[in-house]
Design a protein around this motif. Structure first.
Motif, short mmCIF file in Angstrom:
data_model
loop_
_atom_site.label_atom_id
_atom_site.label_comp_id
_atom_site.label_asym_id
_atom_site.label_seq_id
_atom_site.Cartn_x
_atom_site.Cartn_y
_atom_site.Cartn_z
N LEU A 34 0.86 -1.18 0.00
CA LEU A 34 0.00 0.00 0.00
C LEU A 34 0.90 1.23 0.00
CD1 LEU A 34 -2.72 -1.01 2.63
CD2 LEU A 34 -2.96 -1.02 0.14
N VAL A 35 0.73 2.10 -0.99
CA VAL A 35 1.57 3.29 -1.12
C VAL A 35 0.68 4.53 -1.15
CG1 VAL A 35 3.31 4.47 -2.52
CG2 VAL A 35 3.29 1.97 -2.42
N PRO A 36 0.86 5.47 -0.22
CA PRO A 36 0.09 6.74 -0.29
C PRO A 36 0.58 7.57 -1.48
CG PRO A 36 0.99 6.36 1.92
CD PRO A 36 1.66 5.38 1.00
N VAL A 37 -0.35 8.00 -2.32
CA VAL A 37 0.00 8.75 -3.53
C VAL A 37 -0.90 9.98 -3.64
CG1 VAL A 37 0.84 6.71 -4.76
CG2 VAL A 37 -1.57 7.34 -4.93
N ARG A 38 -0.59 10.82 -4.60
CA ARG A 38 -1.43 11.98 -4.93
C ARG A 38 -1.40 12.19 -6.44
NH1 ARG A 38 1.76 16.36 -6.13
NH2 ARG A 38 3.92 16.29 -5.40
N LEU A 94 7.65 6.95 5.00
CA LEU A 94 8.52 5.93 4.40
C LEU A 94 9.02 6.36 3.03
CD1 LEU A 94 9.80 3.14 4.42
CD2 LEU A 94 7.66 2.20 3.53
N TYR A 95 8.10 6.71 2.13
CA TYR A 95 8.48 7.09 0.77
C TYR A 95 8.55 8.61 0.66
CZ TYR A 95 6.88 2.31 -0.05
OH TYR A 95 6.69 0.95 0.01
N ALA A 96 9.61 9.10 0.02
CA ALA A 96 9.76 10.53 -0.18
C ALA A 96 8.69 11.04 -1.14
CB ALA A 96 11.15 10.84 -0.74
N PRO A 97 8.21 12.26 -0.98
CA PRO A 97 7.17 12.77 -1.89
C PRO A 97 7.74 13.05 -3.27
CG PRO A 97 7.88 14.48 -0.36
CD PRO A 97 8.54 13.22 0.09
N ASP A 131 -3.90 17.82 -9.60
CA ASP A 131 -4.64 18.59 -8.59
C ASP A 131 -4.27 18.22 -7.16
OD1 ASP A 131 -5.70 16.07 -8.52
OD2 ASP A 131 -7.77 16.65 -8.95
N GLY A 132 -3.33 17.29 -6.96
CA GLY A 132 -2.91 16.94 -5.61
C GLY A 132 -3.88 16.07 -4.84
N MET A 133 -4.87 15.46 -5.49
CA MET A 133 -5.85 14.64 -4.79
C MET A 133 -5.18 13.41 -4.18
SD MET A 133 -9.06 12.47 -6.22
CE MET A 133 -7.91 11.16 -6.59
N PRO A 134 -5.35 13.15 -2.87
CA PRO A 134 -4.72 11.97 -2.25
C PRO A 134 -5.43 10.68 -2.63
CG PRO A 134 -6.06 13.13 -0.64
CD PRO A 134 -6.09 13.97 -1.89
N THR A 162 4.23 9.63 -5.18
CA THR A 162 4.15 9.45 -3.74
C THR A 162 3.84 10.78 -3.07
OG1 THR A 162 6.56 9.71 -3.63
CG2 THR A 162 5.70 7.47 -3.70
N SER A 163 3.06 10.70 -2.00
CA SER A 163 2.65 11.92 -1.29
C SER A 163 3.54 12.24 -0.10
CB SER A 163 1.20 11.76 -0.82
OG SER A 163 1.09 10.68 0.11
#
Length: 303
Positions: free
Chosen positions: A192-196, A240-243, A200-203, A234-235
């Protein structure tokens, strides 16, 4: 002369020894396989340590063989490129001419962005690279998606470190041995990776499917529309993950949850970069209120 149909060993010592050693190897293989299966079920940490020990031995050999295969496979490609170099050169010149206006506009935006960030005193934190290593193997036909990296604890690789390629995010280190590490790819069902969204920057969340693609799911709203070609990076949420690392691009138009193709394909990668986990900078402390000026004390009455 027709071959004899009698396959009994008879009085031949060579055939007797061959048959005996064949049975011994078969029984030994079955015993070792049963022992490994029992260890993976009843003692997963011991099985993981044994697996990484074996991977540390085989990873350097696989890396050398992989380099040799790449060198041989690059010869026909180099010959074909030499014959088509003139056509590719003209195509690239025309493409550069078409994108010149966009490049100028991007440079102006980048300059304004740097100036505004300097005015706001925004600080960037870039994760430090640990090592660049070769991806020597990856599971392309299994429901679980892992890759083997020919660098381990000796090179400073520890579990939890993100792994990225030139095109985008690959995954994170799951296990590490002395000279090898096991990478959980972003296409694995447990990833699972948080992204945007870039426009428009939508998460959103990029969840692995186990088939080489990922699901992009909205997290804050319902009935969210995704367009074909939407790009996600990545957000930085979670630390953990750099934006800003490219993750995937939407394959077809949809809502709420859509399929996306990762930018980085482990099957075609030669080298990957292992980075330290990204941790957002703590917020600056609130400004202290100015202390009120001290009032002079009244003189004591004379007696």
């Amino acid at each position: 002369m027709a071959p004899a149909r009698d396959r009994r060993t008879g009085f031949s010592r060579r055939r007797q020894y061959s048959t005996f050693f064949g049975y011994v190897l078969a029984v030994a293989g079955a015993v070792v396989g049963a022992a490994l299966l029992a260890a993976s079920i009843f003692n997963p940490p011991a099985f993981s340590a044994a697996r990484m020990a074996v991977a540390s031995v085989t990873a350097p050999v696989a890396s050398v063989l992989d380099a040799g295969v790449d060198a041989v496979a690059s010869v026909p490609e180099a010959i074909g490129t030499w014959f088509h170099v003139h056509g590719e050169n003209a195509t690239l010149r025309a493409e550069a001419k078409r994108h010149r206006a966009l490049l100028t506009k991007a440079r102006v935006i980048a300059y304004d962005n740097r100036r505004l960030r300097a005015l706001l005193r925004v600080r960037d934190r870039t994760p430090e690279p640990v090592v660049a290593a070769r991806l020597v193997a990856s599971t392309a036909s299994s429901g679980r998606r892992f890759a083997l990296l020919d660098a381990g604890r000796v090179q400073g690789v520890t579990p939890g470190m993100p792994v990225r390629g030139p095109e985008g995010l690959v995954g994170r280190v799951l296990e590490s041995g002395p000279f090898a590490a096991r990478v959980l790819l972003i296409t694995d069902p447990d990833s699972l990776v948080p992204v945007r969204r870039t426009r428009d920057g939508m998460p959103a969340i990029a969840a692995g499917r186990g088939d080489g693609r990922v699901d992009i799911r909205s997290v804050n709203a319902a009935n969210v529309r995704f367009a074909a070609g939407d790009m996600f990076v990545t957000s930085g949420t979670g630390g953990l993950y750099a934006p800003g690392v490219p993750v995937a691009q939407v394959e077809a138009t949809g809502s709420d949850s859509v399929l996306a193709i990762p930018f980085a394909a482990p099957d075609s990668l030669d080298f990957a970069l292992v980075e330290r986990p990204f941790m957002p900078l703590p917020p600056p402390p609130p400004p202290r209120a100015a202390a009120p000026p001290a009032t002079p004390s009244a003189p004591a009455p004379a007696r």
